[in-house]
Design a protein around this motif. Structure first.
Motif, short mmCIF file in Angstrom:
data_model
loop_
_atom_site.label_atom_id
_atom_site.label_comp_id
_atom_site.label_asym_id
_atom_site.label_seq_id
_atom_site.Cartn_x
_atom_site.Cartn_y
_atom_site.Cartn_z
N VAL A 1 0.86 -1.18 0.00
CA VAL A 1 0.00 0.00 0.00
C VAL A 1 0.90 1.23 0.00
CG1 VAL A 1 -1.82 1.24 1.23
CG2 VAL A 1 -1.74 -1.26 1.32
N THR A 2 0.71 2.14 -0.94
CA THR A 2 1.51 3.36 -1.02
C THR A 2 0.60 4.59 -0.96
OG1 THR A 2 1.45 3.35 -3.44
CG2 THR A 2 3.29 2.23 -2.37
N GLU A 3 1.12 5.65 -0.30
CA GLU A 3 0.32 6.87 -0.15
C GLU A 3 1.25 8.05 0.10
OE1 GLU A 3 -2.99 9.22 -0.21
OE2 GLU A 3 -2.97 7.05 -0.51
N GLU A 4 1.53 8.85 -0.93
CA GLU A 4 2.28 10.10 -0.82
C GLU A 4 3.59 9.94 -0.05
OE1 GLU A 4 -0.28 13.05 0.83
OE2 GLU A 4 -1.62 13.10 -0.90
N GLY A 5 4.46 9.05 -0.52
CA GLY A 5 5.76 8.86 0.08
C GLY A 5 5.81 7.82 1.18
N PHE A 6 4.67 7.41 1.69
CA PHE A 6 4.61 6.37 2.71
C PHE A 6 4.18 5.06 2.06
CE2 PHE A 6 1.73 3.94 5.53
CZ PHE A 6 2.65 3.58 6.52
N TRP A 7 4.85 3.97 2.42
CA TRP A 7 4.38 2.67 1.95
C TRP A 7 4.32 1.69 3.10
CZ3 TRP A 7 7.64 -1.45 2.56
CH2 TRP A 7 9.02 -1.22 2.54
N PHE A 8 3.35 0.77 2.99
CA PHE A 8 3.04 -0.19 4.05
C PHE A 8 2.77 -1.54 3.40
CE2 PHE A 8 -0.35 -1.98 6.98
CZ PHE A 8 0.54 -2.38 7.96
N HIS A 9 3.40 -2.58 3.92
CA HIS A 9 3.32 -3.89 3.29
C HIS A 9 3.02 -4.96 4.36
CE1 HIS A 9 5.59 -7.65 1.89
NE2 HIS A 9 4.50 -7.59 1.14
N PRO A 10 1.74 -5.23 4.65
CA PRO A 10 1.38 -6.31 5.58
C PRO A 10 1.26 -7.63 4.83
CG PRO A 10 -0.58 -5.08 4.97
CD PRO A 10 0.56 -4.45 4.22
N TYR A 11 1.53 -8.73 5.53
CA TYR A 11 1.43 -10.04 4.89
C TYR A 11 1.21 -11.15 5.92
CZ TYR A 11 6.35 -10.33 6.32
OH TYR A 11 7.51 -10.33 7.05
N LEU A 12 0.68 -12.26 5.44
CA LEU A 12 0.50 -13.50 6.20
C LEU A 12 1.25 -14.61 5.48
CD1 LEU A 12 -3.35 -13.40 6.88
CD2 LEU A 12 -1.55 -12.91 8.54
N ALA A 13 1.91 -15.50 6.25
CA ALA A 13 2.68 -16.58 5.64
C ALA A 13 2.44 -17.89 6.37
CB ALA A 13 4.16 -16.22 5.63
N PRO A 14 1.41 -18.66 6.00
CA PRO A 14 1.24 -20.00 6.57
C PRO A 14 2.19 -20.98 5.90
CG PRO A 14 -0.51 -19.53 4.99
CD PRO A 14 0.33 -18.29 5.08
N ARG A 15 2.73 -21.91 6.69
CA ARG A 15 3.69 -22.85 6.12
C ARG A 15 3.78 -24.13 6.94
NH1 ARG A 15 6.53 -19.29 9.23
NH2 ARG A 15 8.30 -20.07 10.43
#
Length: 217
Positions: free
Chosen positions: A133-147
């Motif tokens: 997710v990007t917004e005016e110079g800020f970016w955010f990257h959430p994630y889930l990783a089942p394994r």
């Protein structure tokens, strides 16, 4: 998009609250710290893989198709001794977000080992799903990783003490299959340096917080 961000944040809080220790070993891949859009380059973390505090260095290649990463670290074990751990991970593209599905998905696997007097060899096999997710110079990257995690224990059963328990004996099968879930997030206000956090639960109990520097060209 804001609902998705809030959903990932709530999931992170819930899994951190429910996390319980399940292993006396120091696995190399917990937390996994790999999302579909996690930054390439070098990352440094303060970690607790489940038994005590430690430090971790990670390098990941840049790109969006197939990537390789390496990591090495030190962490305390249940008896306040130091364990060395490290490994290599591989990822590949499965699906990119679209109007019909909001997440990017990659497959994740690898091979690594944690060593002290004995050793635990681990192969993770799973997926990681998230969205940048990007917004005016800020970016955010959430994630889930089942394994799934395949553990091969190389050593004898041992008797030891935890900080808040009496002497007891850990007994391990030579080969064990478990399940772990990671919740992670990367975010930045600069576009280059990023703050990175990750939590593992299930048959893993890990926590990491650190930062990344830009990928090498």
């Amino acid at each position: 998009m804001m609902r998705m961000v809030m959903g990932f944040s709530l999931a992170a809080v819930l899994v951190a609250t429910l996390s319980t220790p399940t292993s006396a070993q120091v696995p190399w891949e917990s937390p996994l710290l790999i999302g579909p859009s996690s930054p390439g380059g070098v990352s440094f973390f303060l970690v607790d893989p489940g038994e005590g505090l430690g430090a971790l260095g990670q390098w990941q290649a840049s790109g969006t198709s197939r990537r390789v990463g390496f990591r090495i670290g030190l962490a305390e074990t249940h008896d306040d001794r130091m364990s060395v751990f490290g490994g290599v991970d591989f990822t590949g593209h499965i699906f990119s977000h679209s109007a019909d599905f909001p997440l990017d998905i990659i497959w994740v696997t690898g091979l690594g080992v944690g060593v002290r007097d004995d050793a635990i060899l681990t192969i993770p096999m799973g997926v990681s799903m998230g969205r940048l997710v990007t917004e005016e110079g800020f970016w955010f990257h959430p994630y889930l990783a089942p394994r799934l995690v395949v553990d091969a224990y190389l050593g004898d059963d041992v008797t030891h003490e935890h900080h808040d328990q009496g002497p007891h004996r850990h007994s391990h099968d030579d080969l064990d299959l478990g399940f772990a879930l990671d919740v992670g997030a990367d975010f930045s206000f600069t576009g280059n340096w990023a703050i990175r956090v990750g939590v593992s639960v299930g048959d893993r109990d890990g926590l990491a917080i650190g930062f990344s520097v830009p990928a090498w060209n």
